[in-house]
Design a protein around this motif. Structure first.
Motif, mmCIF file in Angstrom:
data_model
loop_
_atom_site.group_PDB
_atom_site.id
_atom_site.type_symbol
_atom_site.label_atom_id
_atom_site.label_comp_id
_atom_site.label_asym_id
_atom_site.label_seq_id
_atom_site.Cartn_x
_atom_site.Cartn_y
_atom_site.Cartn_z
ATOM 1 N N ASP A 236 -62.188 41.012 -8.263
ATOM 2 C CA ASP A 236 -62.754 40.620 -9.565
ATOM 3 C C ASP A 236 -62.532 41.643 -10.679
ATOM 4 O O ASP A 236 -63.304 41.720 -11.626
ATOM 5 C CB ASP A 236 -64.247 40.282 -9.438
ATOM 6 N N ASP B 119 -49.722 31.845 -6.594
ATOM 7 C CA ASP B 119 -50.585 30.794 -6.049
ATOM 8 C C ASP B 119 -49.872 30.021 -4.940
ATOM 9 O O ASP B 119 -50.475 29.673 -3.922
ATOM 10 C CB ASP B 119 -51.063 29.845 -7.150
ATOM 11 N N ASP C 87 -52.530 29.959 3.433
ATOM 12 C CA ASP C 87 -53.527 28.991 3.899
ATOM 13 C C ASP C 87 -52.906 28.024 4.897
ATOM 14 O O ASP C 87 -53.499 27.709 5.930
ATOM 15 C CB ASP C 87 -54.125 28.205 2.726
ATOM 16 N N VAL D 9 -64.718 32.914 -12.229
ATOM 17 C CA VAL D 9 -65.121 34.261 -11.845
ATOM 18 C C VAL D 9 -65.307 35.111 -13.095
ATOM 19 O O VAL D 9 -64.716 34.847 -14.137
ATOM 20 C CB VAL D 9 -64.087 34.950 -10.915
ATOM 21 N N ARG E 154 -58.046 29.935 -8.393
ATOM 22 C CA ARG E 154 -58.027 29.080 -7.215
ATOM 23 C C ARG E 154 -59.389 28.961 -6.539
ATOM 24 O O ARG E 154 -59.636 28.010 -5.803
ATOM 25 C CB ARG E 154 -56.959 29.550 -6.222
ATOM 26 N N ASN E 155 -60.277 29.888 -6.772
ATOM 27 C CA ASN E 155 -61.604 29.860 -6.162
ATOM 28 C C ASN E 155 -62.693 29.499 -7.168
ATOM 29 O O ASN E 155 -63.854 29.836 -6.972
ATOM 30 C CB ASN E 155 -61.905 31.210 -5.508
ATOM 31 N N GLY E 156 -62.320 28.852 -8.262
ATOM 32 C CA GLY E 156 -63.296 28.471 -9.282
ATOM 33 C C GLY E 156 -63.382 29.518 -10.380
ATOM 34 O O GLY E 156 -62.459 30.290 -10.598
ATOM 35 N N ILE F 147 -55.262 37.886 -6.792
ATOM 36 C CA ILE F 147 -55.493 36.484 -7.132
ATOM 37 C C ILE F 147 -55.255 36.305 -8.632
ATOM 38 O O ILE F 147 -55.895 36.960 -9.445
ATOM 39 C CB ILE F 147 -56.940 36.062 -6.798
ATOM 40 N N ASP G 111 -51.029 29.623 -1.146
ATOM 41 C CA ASP G 111 -51.115 28.317 -0.490
ATOM 42 C C ASP G 111 -50.366 28.343 0.838
ATOM 43 O O ASP G 111 -50.811 27.748 1.831
ATOM 44 C CB ASP G 111 -50.541 27.212 -1.387
#
Length: 100
Positions: A47, A62, A69, A26, A22-24, A5, A66
């Motif tokens: 992480d 990204d 997803d 970290v 993309r997930n906020g 990520i 997407d």
């Protein structure tokens, strides 16, 4: 399966950085890449930063995520996620036959 990520450094300490992706936000371990300046893009797994990357590569990754997803949601047209799908693939120079 482990997916990389991309995240962008917001603040950096000696061993960890606060990053946005993309997930906020970290907290990312910097053990393998060292301290980084705010704005730097990192490829992370679980992480932990594994590689410093440029913004263009981060955007491409990204877009691919997407597309995953979208596939999970049943989509079948992926042209919006991969800008190069409508072109003929090119061989790298070292694989091309030499013309005399």
């Amino acid at each position: 399966m482990c997916l990389g990520i991309p995240v962008q450094v917001l603040e950096c300490g000696e061993h960890f950085a606060r990053c946005a992706g993309r997930n906020g936000e970290v907290r990312v371990d910097l053990s393998l890449v060292g301290q980084q300046l705010p704005g730097t893009w990192l490829m992370t797994f679980l992480d932990a930063a594994r590689e410093v990357i440029d913004a263009e590569r981060a955007a491409a990754i990204d877009a691919a995520l997407d597309a995953l997803d979208a596939a999970q949601s049943g989509a079948t047209d992926f042209s919006a996620f991969f800008a190069d799908l409508d072109r003929e693939p090119q061989l790298p120079d070292f694989l091309r036959t030499q013309q005399s």
